[in-house]
Design a protein around this motif. Structure first.
Motif, PDB file in Angstrom:
ATOM      1  N   GLY A   6       0.826  -1.211   0.000  1.00  0.00           N
ATOM      2  CA  GLY A   6       0.000   0.000   0.000  1.00  0.00           C
ATOM      3  C   GLY A   6       0.852   1.249   0.000  1.00  0.00           C
ATOM      4  N   ALA A   7       0.257   2.322   0.524  1.00  0.00           N
ATOM      5  CA  ALA A   7       0.903   3.637   0.458  1.00  0.00           C
ATOM      6  C   ALA A   7       1.855   3.876   1.621  1.00  0.00           C
ATOM      7  N   TRP A   8       2.252   2.802   2.324  1.00  0.00           N
ATOM      8  CA  TRP A   8       3.115   2.977   3.490  1.00  0.00           C
ATOM      9  C   TRP A   8       4.562   3.143   3.063  1.00  0.00           C
ATOM     10  N   ILE A   9       5.304   3.633   3.999  1.00  0.00           N
ATOM     11  CA  ILE A   9       6.752   3.727   3.843  1.00  0.00           C
ATOM     12  C   ILE A   9       7.305   2.303   4.045  1.00  0.00           C
ATOM     13  N   THR A  10       8.386   1.951   3.366  1.00  0.00           N
ATOM     14  CA  THR A  10       8.927   0.597   3.551  1.00  0.00           C
ATOM     15  C   THR A  10      10.199   0.633   4.409  1.00  0.00           C
ATOM     16  N   ASN A  11      10.571  -0.522   4.900  1.00  0.00           N
ATOM     17  CA  ASN A  11      11.809  -0.614   5.675  1.00  0.00           C
ATOM     18  C   ASN A  11      13.013  -0.207   4.840  1.00  0.00           C
ATOM     19  N   PHE A  12      12.970  -0.562   3.579  1.00  0.00           N
ATOM     20  CA  PHE A  12      14.085  -0.215   2.691  1.00  0.00           C
ATOM     21  C   PHE A  12      14.224   1.320   2.607  1.00  0.00           C
ATOM     22  N   SER A  13      13.080   2.011   2.462  1.00  0.00           N
ATOM     23  CA  SER A  13      13.102   3.481   2.417  1.00  0.00           C
ATOM     24  C   SER A  13      13.600   4.055   3.742  1.00  0.00           C
ATOM     25  N   MET A  53      17.301   3.807   3.959  1.00  0.00           N
ATOM     26  CA  MET A  53      17.928   4.843   3.122  1.00  0.00           C
ATOM     27  C   MET A  53      17.906   6.195   3.828  1.00  0.00           C
ATOM     28  N   MET A  54      16.806   6.468   4.534  1.00  0.00           N
ATOM     29  CA  MET A  54      16.701   7.756   5.246  1.00  0.00           C
ATOM     30  C   MET A  54      17.724   7.830   6.368  1.00  0.00           C
ATOM     31  N   VAL A  55      17.923   6.716   7.079  1.00  0.00           N
ATOM     32  CA  VAL A  55      18.922   6.723   8.161  1.00  0.00           C
ATOM     33  C   VAL A  55      20.321   6.915   7.560  1.00  0.00           C
ATOM     34  N   ILE A  56      20.585   6.229   6.470  1.00  0.00           N
ATOM     35  CA  ILE A  56      21.918   6.346   5.845  1.00  0.00           C
ATOM     36  C   ILE A  56      22.152   7.800   5.408  1.00  0.00           C
ATOM     37  N   PHE A  57      21.146   8.365   4.785  1.00  0.00           N
ATOM     38  CA  PHE A  57      21.250   9.753   4.327  1.00  0.00           C
ATOM     39  C   PHE A  57      21.514  10.689   5.508  1.00  0.00           C
ATOM     40  N   PHE A  58      20.746  10.493   6.578  1.00  0.00           N
ATOM     41  CA  PHE A  58      20.910  11.322   7.783  1.00  0.00           C
ATOM     42  C   PHE A  58      22.345  11.193   8.321  1.00  0.00           C
ATOM     43  N   LEU A  59      22.873   9.966   8.322  1.00  0.00           N
ATOM     44  CA  LEU A  59      24.226   9.759   8.859  1.00  0.00           C
ATOM     45  C   LEU A  59      25.300  10.352   7.940  1.00  0.00           C
ATOM     46  N   GLN A  60      24.964  10.480   6.668  1.00  0.00           N
ATOM     47  CA  GLN A  60      25.899  11.143   5.743  1.00  0.00           C
ATOM     48  C   GLN A  60      25.908  12.657   5.978  1.00  0.00           C
ATOM     49  N   ARG A  61      24.815  13.173   6.553  1.00  0.00           N
ATOM     50  CA  ARG A  61      24.656  14.608   6.755  1.00  0.00           C
ATOM     51  C   ARG A  61      25.234  15.093   8.084  1.00  0.00           C
ATOM     52  N   ARG A  62      25.684  14.171   8.941  1.00  0.00           N
ATOM     53  CA  ARG A  62      26.248  14.605  10.221  1.00  0.00           C
ATOM     54  C   ARG A  62      27.577  15.297   9.994  1.00  0.00           C
ATOM     55  N   SER A  63      27.981  16.044  11.002  1.00  0.00           N
ATOM     56  CA  SER A  63      29.259  16.722  10.864  1.00  0.00           C
ATOM     57  C   SER A  63      30.145  16.370  12.072  1.00  0.00           C
ATOM     58  N   LEU A 107       7.049  11.681  -1.235  1.00  0.00           N
ATOM     59  CA  LEU A 107       8.378  11.334  -0.711  1.00  0.00           C
ATOM     60  C   LEU A 107       9.225  10.848  -1.875  1.00  0.00           C
ATOM     61  N   TYR A 108      10.364  11.481  -2.045  1.00  0.00           N
ATOM     62  CA  TYR A 108      11.232  11.068  -3.160  1.00  0.00           C
ATOM     63  C   TYR A 108      12.590  10.637  -2.616  1.00  0.00           C
ATOM     64  N   ILE A 109      12.852   9.317  -2.718  1.00  0.00           N
ATOM     65  CA  ILE A 109      14.168   8.798  -2.323  1.00  0.00           C
ATOM     66  C   ILE A 109      14.762   8.170  -3.570  1.00  0.00           C
ATOM     67  N   GLN A 110      15.816   8.743  -4.048  1.00  0.00           N
ATOM     68  CA  GLN A 110      16.383   8.264  -5.303  1.00  0.00           C
ATOM     69  C   GLN A 110      16.947   6.852  -5.140  1.00  0.00           C
ATOM     70  N   ASN A 111      16.604   5.986  -6.086  1.00  0.00           N
ATOM     71  CA  ASN A 111      17.218   4.658  -6.108  1.00  0.00           C
ATOM     72  C   ASN A 111      18.723   4.874  -6.363  1.00  0.00           C
ATOM     73  N   SER A 154      10.431   5.272  -3.102  1.00  0.00           N
ATOM     74  CA  SER A 154       9.261   5.468  -2.234  1.00  0.00           C
ATOM     75  C   SER A 154       8.106   6.111  -3.004  1.00  0.00           C
ATOM     76  N   LYS A 155       7.999   5.716  -4.247  1.00  0.00           N
ATOM     77  CA  LYS A 155       6.956   6.272  -5.118  1.00  0.00           C
ATOM     78  C   LYS A 155       5.550   5.957  -4.605  1.00  0.00           C
ATOM     79  N   ASN A 156       5.456   4.843  -3.912  1.00  0.00           N
ATOM     80  CA  ASN A 156       4.143   4.400  -3.420  1.00  0.00           C
ATOM     81  C   ASN A 156       3.619   5.206  -2.237  1.00  0.00           C
ATOM     82  N   VAL A 157       4.474   5.999  -1.575  1.00  0.00           N
ATOM     83  CA  VAL A 157       4.074   6.642  -0.316  1.00  0.00           C
ATOM     84  C   VAL A 157       3.125   7.822  -0.568  1.00  0.00           C
TER      85      VAL A 157
END
Ligand code: CTP
Ligand code: MG
Length: 570
Positions: A367-374, A377-387, A469-473, A482-485
């Motif tokens: 359905g329109a839910w967020i997936t674990n895979f997404s 990816m969000m956690v990885i992105f966040f960790l790339q953004r730390r300083s 929500l747009y998370i690039q593959n 996350s096209k389904n969200v």
């Protein structure tokens, strides 16, 4: 000496999850535990696949003498290791079409021989059962049924690796009595990560399916991918399998000599997609008709990524078989690398996944839910953004790649460094508590309306379309994972993230003493609604809170098949 047991080949059957705390002492390295795996993904996969090929699955009587069992099996060759687990009977609502005879519930043994040849001798000493009522379709698999000739002679119960899972109350207490939020996150990781046995069972299941697929494609390989192998798998997650036909395709490549070129006569079809559909269609039929323990086979061939979904009853895994999906295997390898680079990554991902599940942000229904895979990816992105950054961008992993790492799949550049030792550890020393709080703050305030998430560059970019929500593959860069969200699901995520950041902020000033068992820290985050949470953090010991947490943890543990939205989300 006459054997006291005999083996019957099992013609065609759900397992309780194997828990980490039931791991036998002295068991082999999992690569998935506290220590960070340093082996290359491909090495790990090959090694485990080879082990699985020397392994058999045996449905055993409830009471059996372990020593006699091993002695009996040793006739066929030396045994490297073994373990028992218990499967349970799945309720009728899950498999309404099946007369749940209960023949798949009970005790199972996974036995790994030292040599592959032993399996042949075992198969030679095994027969196909016959009953008066039904006709068995003969099939020599590596899945057996063990019967006792003399029922009364065997009285003892073997130690099964899933005797009793830690109770919800224990788990709740464990989290409440943890010393810090960091400790809570690490505890949750330990409780939910795949055990060594569960991992072995996953590879074995793939290997058993490979045996079936090999009837059509003798050189095929069935490889697990997704959360079963990317180190982010939670006990009970689905088993994603990929039918790899590259060996079959490339066999002739190195046999060219002289002025002649030999090609196989083959059937041609108009497109790669049609080829994939045909292959999966026939395998689906095969699993349905002849696959021991394969039930509920569904051919979902019109999805963006065609697949065959089925349940492997003896192992209890919900399986998704795909082919021509090499990029997904590569993204599993990338996640494996990210999971291995810093011990905080997996702890954070597990907590975010559990948090999302607890608030029904993720679901087992497509359905329109967020997936674990997404979420990962969000956690990885966040960790790339730390300083300083905790994780490198995919582009920087590409710069570290050598010639051997070069990889282009269907025109997509999938090059990145595979050797973990070539990636510099992060200088960032932030605590998990801080990271969790900042994660919620970051995504509670993220400009989802304008920006996309992109782990390749590790920075926000303008959204190329109006998906909420747009998370690039990372490899198929024109796709949104996350096209389904839907907008409302995204809004729910944002609201909960803000609320959770606020709760963690409150925790700074309102932490209970170590001896208190009232919900705090991560536990408060897992509670269902804001008014409840607020009162929980104020009351000393609230029975209702305990019940809620119990139920919640139950749902987390029992959640076998978390997300099937990948077909719509790819
Ligand atoms: N995948 C992808 N694009 C998507 C969805 C999935 O490339 N939109 C790939 C990813 O490599 C993912 C794998 O397919 O890991 C399996 O998908 P799925 O089972 O949905 O996710 P998992 O990572 O396995 O997580 P879960 O534990 O929820 O199964
Ligand atoms: Mg999966």
């Amino acid at each position: 000496q006459r054997p006291i047991v005999r083996l019957l080949s099992c013609p065609g059957t759900v397992a309780k999850d194997l828990r980490r705390d039931e791991q036998p002492s002295g068991s082999v390295e999992t690569g998935f535990e506290d220590k960070i795996p340093k082996r290359r993904f491909s090495e790990m996969q090959n090694e485990r696949r080879e082990q699985a090929q020397r392994t058999v699955l045996i449905h055993c009587p409830e009471k059996i003498s372990e020593n006699k069992f091993l002695k009996y099996l040793s006739q066929f060759g030396p045994i490297n290791n073994h373990f028992f687990y218990e499967s349970f009977r799945r309720g009728p609502t899950m498999w309404p079409m099946l007369e749940c005879s209960g023949c798949w519930q009970g005790l199972y043994a996974v036995v790994e021989f030292c040599q592959k040849e032993s399996i042949g001798s075992l198969q030679n000493g095994t027969h196909t059962p016959s009953t008066a009522m039904e006709t068995a379709i003969p099939f020599r698999s590596r899945f057996f049924n063990l019967k006792l000739k003399n029922q009364t002679s065997e009285r003892s119960r073997v130690r099964s690796s899933n005797q009793l899972p830690r109770s919800n109350k224990q788990l709740f207490e464990l989290l409440c009595y943890a010393e810090s939020i960091d400790d809570q996150l690490n505890t949750l990781l330990k409780e939910f990560q795949l055990t060594e046995e569960n991992t072995k069972l996953r590879y074995l299941t793939c290997s058993l399916i490979e045996d079936m697929a090999a009837a059509y494609f003798p050189d095929c390989i069935v490889r697990p991918f997704g959360s079963s192998v990317n180190t982010f798998g939670k006990l009970g997650c689905d088993l994603d399998m990929f039918l790899d036909l590259d060996e079959t395709r490339n066999l002739s490549a190195h046999k060219i000599s002289g002025n002649f070129l030999m090609e196989f006569q083959v059937k041609n079809v108009p497109s790669e997609r049609i080829a994939t559909q045909k292959i999966l269609s026939v395998l689906g039929e095969c699993l349905d008709h002849f696959g021991p323990g394969c039930v509920g086979v569904q051919k979902i061939l019109n999805a963006r990524c065609p697949l065959v979904r089925f349940s492997h009853q003896a192992s209890g895994f919900q399986c998704d078989l795909t082919t021509n999906n090499r990029i997904a295997l590569t993204s599993s390898e990338l996640l494996y690398i990210y999971g291995a680079l810093d011990s905080r990554v997996r702890a954070l991902v597990f907590s975010v996944r559990c948090w999302a599940r607890a608030h029904s942000l993720t679901s087992s229904i497509p359905g329109a839910w967020i997936t674990n895979f997404s979420l990962t990816m969000m956690v990885i992105f966040f960790l790339q953004r730390r300083s300083p950054p905790i994780l490198p961008t995919l582009d920087s992993l590409k710069t570290l790649a050598d010639a051997e790492d070069k990889c282009v799949i269907e025109g997509n550049n999938c090059t990145f460094v595979r050797d973990l030792s070539r990636i510099k550890p992060s200088q960032n020393t932030e605590t998990l508590e801080l990271l969790l709080k900042e994660f919620f703050e970051y995504f509670g305030n993220f400009a989802f309306d304008k920006n996309s998430i992109n782990i390749r560059q590790g920075r926000e970019q303008n959204k190329p379309d109006s998906s909420p929500l747009y998370i690039q593959n990372p490899f198929e860069t024109s796709l949104n994972i996350s096209k389904n969200v839907s907008q409302s699901q995204l809004q729910k995520f944002v609201d909960l993230a803000r609320e959770s950041a606020w709760i963690l902020q409150q925790e700074d000033t309102d932490r209970p003493s170590i001896s208190s068992n009232r919900p705090w820290g991560l536990v408060s985050l897992l509670l269902p609604s804001a008014p409840n949470r607020k009162s929980f953090t104020k009351k000393k010991s609230n029975k209702f809170a305990i019940e809620t947490v119990k139920n919640l943890l139950e749902s987390l543990k029992g959640n076998r098949t978390e997300n099937f939205t990948k077909t719509s989300g790819k």
